[in-house]
Scaffold this active site. Sequence first.
Site, PDB file in Angstrom:
ATOM      1  N   GLU A 253       0.886  -1.177   0.000  1.00  0.00           N
ATOM      2  CA  GLU A 253       0.000   0.000   0.000  1.00  0.00           C
ATOM      3  C   GLU A 253       0.915   1.215   0.000  1.00  0.00           C
ATOM      4  O   GLU A 253       1.494   1.553   1.032  1.00  0.00           O
ATOM      5  CB  GLU A 253      -0.888   0.007   1.257  1.00  0.00           C
ATOM      6  CG  GLU A 253      -1.683  -1.266   1.493  1.00  0.00           C
ATOM      7  CD  GLU A 253      -2.840  -1.413   0.519  1.00  0.00           C
ATOM      8  OE1 GLU A 253      -3.189  -0.420  -0.137  1.00  0.00           O
ATOM      9  OE2 GLU A 253      -3.377  -2.517   0.409  1.00  0.00           O
ATOM     10  N   CYS A 287      -2.303   9.347   2.433  1.00  0.00           N
ATOM     11  CA  CYS A 287      -2.047   8.807   1.089  1.00  0.00           C
ATOM     12  C   CYS A 287      -3.201   9.100   0.145  1.00  0.00           C
ATOM     13  O   CYS A 287      -3.023   9.206  -1.051  1.00  0.00           O
ATOM     14  CB  CYS A 287      -1.795   7.305   1.172  1.00  0.00           C
ATOM     15  SG  CYS A 287      -3.140   6.423   1.981  1.00  0.00           S
TER      16      CYS A 287
HETATM   17  P1  NAD Z   1       8.469   4.969   4.625  1.00  0.00           P
HETATM   18  O1  NAD Z   1       8.467   4.177   3.364  1.00  0.00           O
HETATM   19  O2  NAD Z   1       9.590   5.886   4.866  1.00  0.00           O
HETATM   20  O3  NAD Z   1       8.412   3.986   5.897  1.00  0.00           O
HETATM   21  C1  NAD Z   1       7.384   3.049   6.073  1.00  0.00           C
HETATM   22  C2  NAD Z   1       7.867   1.950   7.009  1.00  0.00           C
HETATM   23  O4  NAD Z   1       8.890   1.199   6.368  1.00  0.00           O
HETATM   24  C3  NAD Z   1       8.451   2.436   8.317  1.00  0.00           C
HETATM   25  O5  NAD Z   1       8.024   1.595   9.354  1.00  0.00           O
HETATM   26  C4  NAD Z   1       9.955   2.283   8.091  1.00  0.00           C
HETATM   27  O6  NAD Z   1      10.715   2.119   9.270  1.00  0.00           O
HETATM   28  C5  NAD Z   1       9.995   1.028   7.252  1.00  0.00           C
HETATM   29  N1  NAD Z   1      11.203   0.842   6.434  1.00  0.00           N
HETATM   30  C6  NAD Z   1      12.101   1.784   6.032  1.00  0.00           C
HETATM   31  N2  NAD Z   1      13.054   1.209   5.261  1.00  0.00           N
HETATM   32  C7  NAD Z   1      12.752  -0.114   5.195  1.00  0.00           C
HETATM   33  C8  NAD Z   1      13.348  -1.234   4.529  1.00  0.00           C
HETATM   34  N3  NAD Z   1      14.453  -1.097   3.786  1.00  0.00           N
HETATM   35  N4  NAD Z   1      12.748  -2.432   4.649  1.00  0.00           N
HETATM   36  C9  NAD Z   1      11.614  -2.580   5.370  1.00  0.00           C
HETATM   37  N5  NAD Z   1      11.010  -1.570   6.030  1.00  0.00           N
HETATM   38  C10 NAD Z   1      11.576  -0.344   5.931  1.00  0.00           C
HETATM   39  O7  NAD Z   1       7.077   5.744   4.658  1.00  0.00           O
HETATM   40  P2  NAD Z   1       6.563   6.792   5.741  1.00  0.00           P
HETATM   41  O8  NAD Z   1       7.295   8.078   5.563  1.00  0.00           O
HETATM   42  O9  NAD Z   1       6.550   6.161   7.073  1.00  0.00           O
HETATM   43  O10 NAD Z   1       5.027   6.976   5.279  1.00  0.00           O
HETATM   44  C11 NAD Z   1       4.612   7.872   4.291  1.00  0.00           C
HETATM   45  C12 NAD Z   1       4.304   7.146   3.003  1.00  0.00           C
HETATM   46  O11 NAD Z   1       3.343   6.124   3.241  1.00  0.00           O
HETATM   47  C13 NAD Z   1       3.660   8.063   1.977  1.00  0.00           C
HETATM   48  O12 NAD Z   1       4.219   7.809   0.715  1.00  0.00           O
HETATM   49  C14 NAD Z   1       2.193   7.655   1.999  1.00  0.00           C
HETATM   50  O13 NAD Z   1       1.492   7.907   0.804  1.00  0.00           O
HETATM   51  C15 NAD Z   1       2.310   6.185   2.266  1.00  0.00           C
HETATM   52  N6  NAD Z   1       1.057   5.663   2.799  1.00  0.00           N
HETATM   53  C16 NAD Z   1       0.310   4.834   2.016  1.00  0.00           C
HETATM   54  C17 NAD Z   1      -0.901   4.348   2.495  1.00  0.00           C
HETATM   55  C18 NAD Z   1      -1.756   3.430   1.665  1.00  0.00           C
HETATM   56  O14 NAD Z   1      -2.632   2.770   2.243  1.00  0.00           O
HETATM   57  N7  NAD Z   1      -1.573   3.333   0.355  1.00  0.00           N
HETATM   58  C19 NAD Z   1      -1.339   4.706   3.768  1.00  0.00           C
HETATM   59  C20 NAD Z   1      -0.549   5.553   4.533  1.00  0.00           C
HETATM   60  C21 NAD Z   1       0.656   6.026   4.048  1.00  0.00           C
END
Ligand code: NAD
Length: 526
Positions: A253, A287
């Site tokens: 997502e 998002c």
């Molecule tokens: P992010 O991708 O920076 O982090 C998300 C999660 O991934 C965090 O828990 C982080 O610690 C973890 N992570 C980081 N590097 C990783 C790796 N290499 N392997 C595994 N996990 C890792 O995103 P964010 O800044 O926390 O959230 C914002 C983003 O999330 C925006 O792009 C937003 O659109 C998206 N989002 C999407 C939805 C949806 O349902 N489509 C909902 C909410 C947020």
Amino acid sequence: MEDHPRPQLHVPAPGLVSGPPADAIEVREPDTGLLVDRVPVLGEEETRELVGRARAAAGPWSDLPLRARAAHLKRLRRLVVERADEIAETVSRETGKPPIDVHVQEILVACDHLGWAARAAPRVLACRRRGPPLLGTHRRRVRWEPYGVAGIITPWNFPFVIPLSAAVSALAAGNAVVLKPSELTPGPARLLAELAARALPDPDLVLVATGDGRTGRALVDAPVDVLSFTGSVATGRKVMEGAARHLTPPILELGGKDAMIVLEDADLRPAARAAVWGAFFHAGQVCQSVERVFVHRSRHDEFVRLVLEEASRLRAGPRRSGAQIGALTRPGQLEVIEAHVRDARERGARVLLGGEPSDGEGRFYPPTVLSEVTPDMRIMREETFGPVLPVAAFDDEEEAVRLANGTPYGLDAYVWTEDRGRGRALARRLRAGSVMVNDCVTNYGLSDLPFGGVKESGMGRIHGQEGLRSFAYPVAEAEPRLRPPRQPWWFPPADRARWVKAWLHLRHGAGLADRVTGALAALRQD
Ligand code: NAD
């Protein structure tokens, strides 16, 4: 800034292993900078240990009948209702959004998902017969088996409802879960694990691996049996690479750049109110935010006037200040928003409201409205994740569809019109996982609808029956109706080729006459 004494909100952290952590993260309030908590960054070994514990708990849980699992989920819902204020405060402190927003956008929605999953899972995941009841060579059934341990990696913007939604589907399907919350907001997931430990028969069914990207990677590589990732496109790619290494099924997502199309016959007042709410609630850090609006040229000026009327009543500020828009949770987000607005200005956009970060401490950005925006601007192509509403005019539906579909994202899309038939027809031309006519964003709260994206917004679905089945795999069961000593297809002697060909014609010929003549001809062959 002064450090705040560690609050007593946090629970004994179910799921955290004992022993000194390899590393620790400080969690701070985004609007004041006060220290909320220090949580360990779990390493590879500790994360694997959690997955092992969850796997041991998963077996007995999956053996429970679906209705018994559903009863436990209802118990969890009761605990969420009882502890709603504490959950709201935990989320509010770590994200910066007002507590009332947490009640509306996270707790209510979470309880709806819990209730729906508990009601629907026994039906959606039941073992069902397939094929004709009496005819056919075999009796057939399909049953749904849990994968085992679901790894659930989540972002900071909805730190309670996002882990809960995925966890509920995974649990209902019979899995145990290991949550890896964002390093910015680990508290709500830990609270969820504490409630789950009380509601479910085994406290190891919901465990939390706190940490940053390193812990996320460790969870992917533990490995788990199914992966649900919510976050940015960039991290989603890495998670998918990791999933590919282990052939773990991924549900991704990811980000969005959602468009709202306002047709010339739309009721502009509610459309403008919806656009303002969809763009500015939670400071646009959603998002599904309305990140682009396309309005028919004949109504553009009137729509912009109404948007400005609504938006100018809003204020960004600390969560207890009465401001409707809270802080930007992620350090660095302010710079992204500023860069997008600067780029738009330099390329000719007009800033009608806001456009400059607020003075003083804390990360705040005022509600900002831009007009005369064009598709080449970053603000129209990249996820801004801030309280900025860019509005552009279009001349006909073809142009509106082209503009709305013109980004790599495909999460949600919204159409505003008084002609519902026209709205639906237009919505069907938009490449998005969810479309709404005369509303925006609220589809996430409709628990029986699948939620997820296409293109770079991701793959797989949570919520709805599709979401429940994302956490289970179908097992096809078959038994022959008749059990002769030799089935006709077992190493048939060469002279049976005629019968096989006759059967082919009889079953798949173009019409009755063709079937019969084809079969007879095959039988007459040497
Ligand atoms: P992010 O991708 O920076 O982090 C998300 C999660 O991934 C965090 O828990 C982080 O610690 C973890 N992570 C980081 N590097 C990783 C790796 N290499 N392997 C595994 N996990 C890792 O995103 P964010 O800044 O926390 O959230 C914002 C983003 O999330 C925006 O792009 C937003 O659109 C998206 N989002 C999407 C939805 C949806 O349902 N489509 C909902 C909410 C947020």
